[in-house]
Design an enzyme around this catalytic site. Structure first.
Site, PDB file in Angstrom:
ATOM      1  N   LYS A   1      28.410  10.669 -82.737  1.00  0.00           N
ATOM      2  CA  LYS A   1      27.596  10.495 -81.527  1.00  0.00           C
ATOM      3  C   LYS A   1      26.083  10.597 -81.759  1.00  0.00           C
ATOM      4  O   LYS A   1      25.300  10.056 -80.978  1.00  0.00           O
ATOM      5  CB  LYS A   1      28.001  11.518 -80.471  1.00  0.00           C
ATOM      6  CG  LYS A   1      29.408  11.328 -79.924  1.00  0.00           C
ATOM      7  CD  LYS A   1      29.449  10.249 -78.870  1.00  0.00           C
ATOM      8  CE  LYS A   1      30.752  10.273 -78.086  1.00  0.00           C
ATOM      9  NZ  LYS A   1      30.754   9.260 -77.017  1.00  0.00           N
TER      10      LYS A   1
ATOM     11  N   SER B   1      36.242  10.003 -86.376  1.00  0.00           N
ATOM     12  CA  SER B   1      35.064   9.998 -85.499  1.00  0.00           C
ATOM     13  C   SER B   1      34.401  11.358 -85.330  1.00  0.00           C
ATOM     14  O   SER B   1      33.216  11.439 -85.027  1.00  0.00           O
ATOM     15  CB  SER B   1      35.441   9.431 -84.127  1.00  0.00           C
ATOM     16  OG  SER B   1      36.556  10.134 -83.607  1.00  0.00           O
TER      17      SER B   1
END
Length: 332
Positions: A62, A317
């Site tokens: 992110k 991720s």
């Protein structure tokens, strides 16, 4: 067909905005390694290449989108700070990127967010504002904070700068392993998969992009079948990072360019997470392990459409998992 889409359709990001993002965020992020495992290759019957965004700053991918969005702001916009709503990794990323830019970050967090992710936000200096667990409450609370402070909203996924930032993963991955034929990407709001897809298909139009989604939050799979955005009255999955719904900027990419969506149940996600710890020796959260779960699933393994998917990039991720129970078990 997909090449035509890329040439004729206008999406929220493109290869040039993604390359601009790569230059902008270079000083603030890690270029993450790619790991492989002969054992996991053997179990899956494929060659797997794990892009380890769990080693990224803030413990997840992110920071790419957040730093691109925050460092794209003009000084007068940035001065009043930024606000976002997130169950965790985006919240921490916005806090860190704002700290790097020297501006305040107001972070709306749902009351059911994992403790480790809330701690990350506080560690990076974000100001935590609690909301109820629903997406509606998250959005309305963020709007209220925005009105009170004048801060700029940094949306978790439905934002061109966020999508461009996340797309830098593909630039790195396809440079690190040039002959990948398939990439498997977790899907939630769609910021990650949109960026990854737009970059990867611009570099190699024939590459296959598959989304991995929890069965208890399978709105994207339902949307793909229905041909329009479908939302669910509630989600139920251990993958706390994959509970959001698609946005109007991410949906067109998922609709037109993502080849298929594989759904997996929570039991398989936990199994894959365990393999990442025990075989790859990498700490991943449930949302991060779902790509491996997808490649091991019957839906993937038994589908003749993917028989030529031999060299597969899997995006790990994030690695922000609550491990309190694990540590407690050692002290018993």
């Amino acid at each position: 067909m997909e090449k035509d889409y890329l040439q004729t359709q206008s999406y929220a990001a493109d290869i040039s905005s993604i390359k601009e993002a790569e230059l902008r965020i270079g000083p603030y992020i890690h270029k993450t390694p790619v790991l492989s495992s002969k054992s996991l290759d053997s179990i899956s019957g494929r060659q797997l290449f794990f892009k380890c965004e769990c080693f990224q700053k803030g413990g997840a991918f992110k920071i790419r989108g957040a730093s691109n969005a925050i460092f794209s702001l003009k000084d007068d916009q940035a001065a009043k700070g930024v606000v976002t709503h997130s169950s965790g990794n985006h919240a921490a990323a916005v806090s860190l990127a704002a700290k790097l830019r020297g501006i305040p970050a107001y972070i709306v967090i749902p009351e059911n967010a994992p403790k480790c992710k809330v701690e990350n936000v506080k560690r990076y200096g974000g100001q935590v504002i609690w909301s109820e667990a629903t997406f509606q409450s998250r959005e309305s609370t963020a709007k209220k904070v925005q009105q009170e402070t004048g801060a700029v909203l940094i949306h978790p996924f439905n934002d061109k700068h966020i999508i461009s930032g996340q797309g830098t993963i593909s630039l790195e991955l396809l440079e690190q392993v040039q002959d990948i034929d398939t990439i498997i990407v977790p899907i939630s709001g769609g910021g990650l998969i949109s960026g990854v897809t737009l970059a990867a298909k611009a570099i190699n139009p024939s590459i296959c992009i598959l989304a991995a989604e929890p069965k208890g939050a399978d709105d994207a799979a339902r949307s793909k079948v229905a041909g329009k955005i479908v939302t669910l009255p509630e989600t139920n999955t251990i993958a706390d990072g994959l509970r959001a719904f698609l946005g109007d900027l991410t949906w067109p990419v998922v609709r037109d360019l993502v080849d298929d969506i594989i759904t997996v149940d929570d039991g398989k996600i936990v199994e894959a997470m365990r393999m990442c710890y025990e075989i790859l020796k990498v700490a991943v959260e449930p949302s991060g392990a779902i790509g491996l779960a997808a490649v091991l699933s019957d839906q993937f393994q038994q589908n003749p459409a993917w028989k030529n998917s031999n060299k597969i990039g899997i995006i790990l991720s994030g690695g922000n998992a609550d491990l309190g129970v694990l540590w407690e078990s050692f002290s018993k």
